[in-house]
Scaffold this motif. Structure first.
Motif, PDB file in Angstrom:
ATOM      1  N   UNK A 152       3.555 -32.171 -28.598  1.00  0.00           N
ATOM      2  CA  UNK A 152       3.721 -33.550 -28.155  1.00  0.00           C
ATOM      3  C   UNK A 152       4.919 -33.629 -27.213  1.00  0.00           C
ATOM      4  N   UNK A 153       4.848 -34.497 -26.224  1.00  0.00           N
ATOM      5  CA  UNK A 153       5.997 -34.665 -25.325  1.00  0.00           C
ATOM      6  C   UNK A 153       7.226 -35.163 -26.089  1.00  0.00           C
ATOM      7  N   UNK A 154       8.374 -34.890 -25.525  1.00  0.00           N
ATOM      8  CA  UNK A 154       9.633 -35.353 -26.100  1.00  0.00           C
ATOM      9  C   UNK A 154       9.830 -36.816 -25.725  1.00  0.00           C
ATOM     10  N   UNK A 155      10.435 -37.582 -26.620  1.00  0.00           N
ATOM     11  CA  UNK A 155      10.774 -38.976 -26.347  1.00  0.00           C
ATOM     12  C   UNK A 155      12.269 -39.046 -26.074  1.00  0.00           C
ATOM     13  N   UNK A 156      12.633 -39.638 -24.949  1.00  0.00           N
ATOM     14  CA  UNK A 156      14.056 -39.847 -24.665  1.00  0.00           C
ATOM     15  C   UNK A 156      14.599 -40.912 -25.608  1.00  0.00           C
ATOM     16  N   UNK A 157      15.769 -40.669 -26.147  1.00  0.00           N
ATOM     17  CA  UNK A 157      16.427 -41.635 -27.018  1.00  0.00           C
ATOM     18  C   UNK A 157      17.498 -42.365 -26.221  1.00  0.00           C
ATOM     19  N   UNK A 158      17.616 -43.671 -26.454  1.00  0.00           N
ATOM     20  CA  UNK A 158      18.595 -44.489 -25.745  1.00  0.00           C
ATOM     21  C   UNK A 158      19.497 -45.170 -26.758  1.00  0.00           C
ATOM     22  N   UNK A 159      20.794 -45.239 -26.441  1.00  0.00           N
ATOM     23  CA  UNK A 159      21.726 -45.888 -27.363  1.00  0.00           C
ATOM     24  C   UNK A 159      21.480 -47.400 -27.370  1.00  0.00           C
ATOM     25  N   UNK A 160      22.042 -48.071 -28.369  1.00  0.00           N
ATOM     26  CA  UNK A 160      21.813 -49.501 -28.559  1.00  0.00           C
ATOM     27  C   UNK A 160      22.266 -50.319 -27.351  1.00  0.00           C
ATOM     28  N   UNK A 161      23.385 -49.959 -26.753  1.00  0.00           N
ATOM     29  CA  UNK A 161      23.890 -50.708 -25.600  1.00  0.00           C
ATOM     30  C   UNK A 161      22.914 -50.629 -24.425  1.00  0.00           C
ATOM     31  N   UNK A 162      22.356 -49.458 -24.196  1.00  0.00           N
ATOM     32  CA  UNK A 162      21.389 -49.288 -23.110  1.00  0.00           C
ATOM     33  C   UNK A 162      20.110 -50.064 -23.405  1.00  0.00           C
ATOM     34  N   UNK A 163      19.658 -50.036 -24.654  1.00  0.00           N
ATOM     35  CA  UNK A 163      18.465 -50.789 -25.041  1.00  0.00           C
ATOM     36  C   UNK A 163      18.691 -52.291 -24.870  1.00  0.00           C
ATOM     37  N   UNK A 164      19.854 -52.781 -25.271  1.00  0.00           N
ATOM     38  CA  UNK A 164      20.170 -54.204 -25.121  1.00  0.00           C
ATOM     39  C   UNK A 164      20.197 -54.601 -23.648  1.00  0.00           C
ATOM     40  N   UNK A 165      20.786 -53.762 -22.814  1.00  0.00           N
ATOM     41  CA  UNK A 165      20.853 -54.037 -21.374  1.00  0.00           C
ATOM     42  C   UNK A 165      19.443 -54.077 -20.774  1.00  0.00           C
ATOM     43  N   UNK A 166      18.610 -53.119 -21.167  1.00  0.00           N
ATOM     44  CA  UNK A 166      17.237 -53.074 -20.661  1.00  0.00           C
ATOM     45  C   UNK A 166      16.457 -54.315 -21.095  1.00  0.00           C
ATOM     46  N   UNK A 167      16.667 -54.757 -22.322  1.00  0.00           N
ATOM     47  CA  UNK A 167      15.978 -55.951 -22.809  1.00  0.00           C
ATOM     48  C   UNK A 167      16.403 -57.183 -22.008  1.00  0.00           C
ATOM     49  N   UNK A 168      17.681 -57.325 -21.764  1.00  0.00           N
ATOM     50  CA  UNK A 168      18.160 -58.458 -20.967  1.00  0.00           C
ATOM     51  C   UNK A 168      17.552 -58.427 -19.562  1.00  0.00           C
ATOM     52  N   UNK A 169      17.508 -57.245 -18.974  1.00  0.00           N
ATOM     53  CA  UNK A 169      16.944 -57.117 -17.634  1.00  0.00           C
ATOM     54  C   UNK A 169      15.441 -57.420 -17.630  1.00  0.00           C
ATOM     55  N   UNK A 170      14.735 -56.957 -18.662  1.00  0.00           N
ATOM     56  CA  UNK A 170      13.302 -57.232 -18.765  1.00  0.00           C
ATOM     57  C   UNK A 170      13.061 -58.735 -18.907  1.00  0.00           C
ATOM     58  N   UNK A 171      13.853 -59.377 -19.749  1.00  0.00           N
ATOM     59  CA  UNK A 171      13.694 -60.813 -19.961  1.00  0.00           C
ATOM     60  C   UNK A 171      14.014 -61.621 -18.706  1.00  0.00           C
ATOM     61  N   UNK A 172      14.851 -61.079 -17.830  1.00  0.00           N
ATOM     62  CA  UNK A 172      15.222 -61.778 -16.594  1.00  0.00           C
ATOM     63  C   UNK A 172      14.148 -61.663 -15.506  1.00  0.00           C
ATOM     64  N   UNK A 173      13.200 -60.763 -15.686  1.00  0.00           N
ATOM     65  CA  UNK A 173      12.145 -60.586 -14.685  1.00  0.00           C
ATOM     66  C   UNK A 173      11.233 -61.805 -14.652  1.00  0.00           C
ATOM     67  N   UNK A 174      10.683 -62.108 -13.484  1.00  0.00           N
ATOM     68  CA  UNK A 174       9.678 -63.180 -13.416  1.00  0.00           C
ATOM     69  C   UNK A 174       8.497 -62.832 -14.328  1.00  0.00           C
TER      70      UNK A 174
END
Length: 63
Positions: free
Chosen positions: A6-28
């Motif tokens: 199976x392919x490897x899954x990249x792991x992201x720290x909580x701060x990066x995940x929170x930042x990505x969520x904020x950016x996703x929510x800001x998208x149209x």
């Protein structure tokens, strides 16, 4: 014997995940990037299932 790889899954720290969520929510709402992120989430879910099954298969002496 068949070995599942199976392919490897990249792991992201909580701060990066929170930042990505904020950016996703800001998208149209009609942003194509929302579709891409959804596809990526689905792929990650499939990889997790693959890894679980591969782990179970290696623990089962009948396989």
């Amino acid at each position: 014997m068949v070995k599942t790889i199976c392919p490897r899954i990249n792991e992201y720290d909580a701060a990066t995940q929170d930042k990505a969520l904020r950016e996703l929510q800001a998208l149209p709402k009609d942003s194509a990037l929302r579709l891409f992120v959804g596809d990526y989430k689905h792929l990650r879910d499939q990889i997790r299932v693959c890894r679980e099954r591969a782990g179970a298969a290696s623990a089962d002496p009948r396989r």
